[in-house]
Design a protein around this motif. Structure first.
Motif, PDB file in Angstrom:
ATOM      1  N   LYS A 222       8.742   1.230   9.712  1.00 46.35           N
ATOM      2  CA  LYS A 222       7.353   1.345   9.292  1.00 46.35           C
ATOM      3  C   LYS A 222       7.268   1.025   7.802  1.00 46.35           C
ATOM      4  O   LYS A 222       8.224   1.260   7.062  1.00 46.35           O
TER       5      LYS A 222
ATOM      6  N   ALA B 173       8.960   2.660   1.027  1.00 46.37           N
ATOM      7  CA  ALA B 173       8.392   3.220  -0.198  1.00 46.37           C
ATOM      8  C   ALA B 173       9.421   3.966  -1.032  1.00 46.37           C
ATOM      9  O   ALA B 173       9.391   3.917  -2.267  1.00 46.37           O
TER      10      ALA B 173
ATOM     11  N   THR C 285      -6.922   1.444  -1.346  1.00 38.89           N
ATOM     12  CA  THR C 285      -5.641   2.065  -1.696  1.00 38.89           C
ATOM     13  C   THR C 285      -5.789   2.957  -2.929  1.00 38.89           C
ATOM     14  O   THR C 285      -5.281   4.084  -2.961  1.00 38.89           O
TER      15      THR C 285
ATOM     16  N   LEU D 193       1.030   4.247  -2.821  1.00 37.49           N
ATOM     17  CA  LEU D 193       0.792   5.655  -2.495  1.00 37.49           C
ATOM     18  C   LEU D 193       1.970   6.528  -2.927  1.00 37.49           C
ATOM     19  O   LEU D 193       1.782   7.621  -3.464  1.00 37.49           O
ATOM     20  N   ALA D 194       3.184   6.043  -2.694  1.00 40.31           N
ATOM     21  CA  ALA D 194       4.367   6.825  -3.050  1.00 40.31           C
ATOM     22  C   ALA D 194       4.492   6.985  -4.562  1.00 40.31           C
ATOM     23  O   ALA D 194       4.810   8.073  -5.063  1.00 40.31           O
TER      24      ALA D 194
ATOM     25  N   THR E 205       4.208  -4.924   9.986  1.00 34.63           N
ATOM     26  CA  THR E 205       3.161  -5.284   9.037  1.00 34.63           C
ATOM     27  C   THR E 205       2.347  -6.435   9.600  1.00 34.63           C
ATOM     28  O   THR E 205       2.733  -7.041  10.609  1.00 34.63           O
TER      29      THR E 205
ATOM     30  N   ALA F 111       6.020   2.602   5.444  1.00 30.39           N
ATOM     31  CA  ALA F 111       6.284   3.789   4.624  1.00 30.39           C
ATOM     32  C   ALA F 111       7.774   3.999   4.379  1.00 30.39           C
ATOM     33  O   ALA F 111       8.163   4.634   3.388  1.00 30.39           O
ATOM     34  N   GLU F 112       8.616   3.444   5.259  1.00 31.89           N
ATOM     35  CA  GLU F 112      10.055   3.645   5.101  1.00 31.89           C
ATOM     36  C   GLU F 112      10.656   2.761   4.016  1.00 31.89           C
ATOM     37  O   GLU F 112      11.842   2.886   3.700  1.00 31.89           O
TER      38      GLU F 112
ATOM     39  N   ARG G 125       0.842  -1.216   0.000  1.00 32.47           N
ATOM     40  CA  ARG G 125       0.000   0.000   0.000  1.00 32.47           C
ATOM     41  C   ARG G 125       0.866   1.251   0.000  1.00 32.47           C
ATOM     42  O   ARG G 125       0.601   2.197  -0.769  1.00 32.47           O
ATOM     43  N   GLU G 126       1.876   1.293   0.845  1.00 31.42           N
ATOM     44  CA  GLU G 126       2.727   2.481   0.908  1.00 31.42           C
ATOM     45  C   GLU G 126       3.484   2.698  -0.402  1.00 31.42           C
ATOM     46  O   GLU G 126       3.675   3.835  -0.842  1.00 31.42           O
TER      47      GLU G 126
END
Length: 257
Positions: free
Chosen positions: A215, A220, A51, A29-30, A188, A217-218, A25-26
């Protein structure tokens, strides 16, 4: 060279498999934030649609089960014009080798390794025929460093690294780059069992140089880099994003003197 465009994806379509949650997902998004038209694929259609909605009108969603060989082949035809493929789906059964059942072995190997092979086999030639692109899989630090209970998972991730390297050799002349990202411990759903055990959680946090878990997001940024023109000469590589885990041997701080 216009360096301001290195990370821009305007006019380019990318497919993210596993986009319904976590790292997938991240990553979606990125990529969407950098202008890509993102196809969010997941076995769970509802989370994939969520998403896509988070990205906005440039994104779409599709149900895709990577264990379905024919569905993967069909997706490769339908989305053959993509400039990048990202796949994150994986599972783990944390048991010592002696305690594993063959059903558990097959479950881990089929999703982590066989499905990865299917994706490379289906998408690689199609992307090559369409002028090239970037394929990004997710391995793990367990491809190179293990612990009790991680044998089958580690074997699949090591296998994925070698599959990706071979695919890079075979597809490179046609302009297709193939790389993998190797995370450390990430918060996760796959690591929920560990996260919910405070002693286990703290031990893993202490192992990294940064003293914490990552996380989703890190991861992405690594995806955006490998999918972009910034990595145009990077293929057959393992990009380790583990907070220094594999760089450190032990946690004892010696005295200053």
């Amino acid at each position: 060279m216009d360096y301001s465009q290195l990370f821009q994806f305007s006019g380019r379509r990318v497919l993210v498999i596993g986009a319904g949650s976590g790292i997938g997902r991240e990553a979606a998004l990125a990529l969407g934030a950098h202008g890509a038209a993102v196809v969010c694929a997941d076995r769970d259609g509802a989370t994939a649609a969520e998403t896509a909605a988070m990205i906005g009108s440039t994104a779409t969603s599709v149900v895709l089960d990577v264990l379905d060989h024919e569905a993967v082949r069909a997706a490769a035809v339908e989305y053959g014009d993509i400039s990048a493929l990202v796949f994150t789906a994986a599972t783990n059964v944390r048991k010592r080798i002696a305690d594993y059942t063959m059903d558990e072995f097959d479950r881990v190997v089929n999703l982590n390794l066989r499905a990865s092979f299917t994706l490379l086999q289906a998408f690689g030639p199609v992307m090559a025929a369409n002028g090239g692109g970037s394929i990004i899989g997710f391995a793990s630090i367990r491809a190179v460093t293990v612990e009790a209970g991680q044998g089958v998972y580690a074997a699949t991730k090591a296998g994925l690294v070698q599959l990706a390297r071979t695919a890079a050799a075979e597809l490179g002349p046609m302009g297709v780059r193939v790389n993998v990202i190797a995370p450390g411990v990430v918060e996760t759903p796959l690591t929920a069992q560990i996260k919910n055990n405070p002693e286990w959680y703290d031990a893993y946090a202490a192992k990294s140089a940064l003293g914490r878990w990552s996380k989703p997001a890190e991861l992405a940024g690594a995806v955006v880099y490998l999918a972009s023109e910034a990595s145009s000469f990077v293929t057959g590589s393992v990009l380790t994003v583990d907070g220094g885990w594999t760089a450190i041997d032990g946690r004892f701080d010696p005295p200053n003197s």
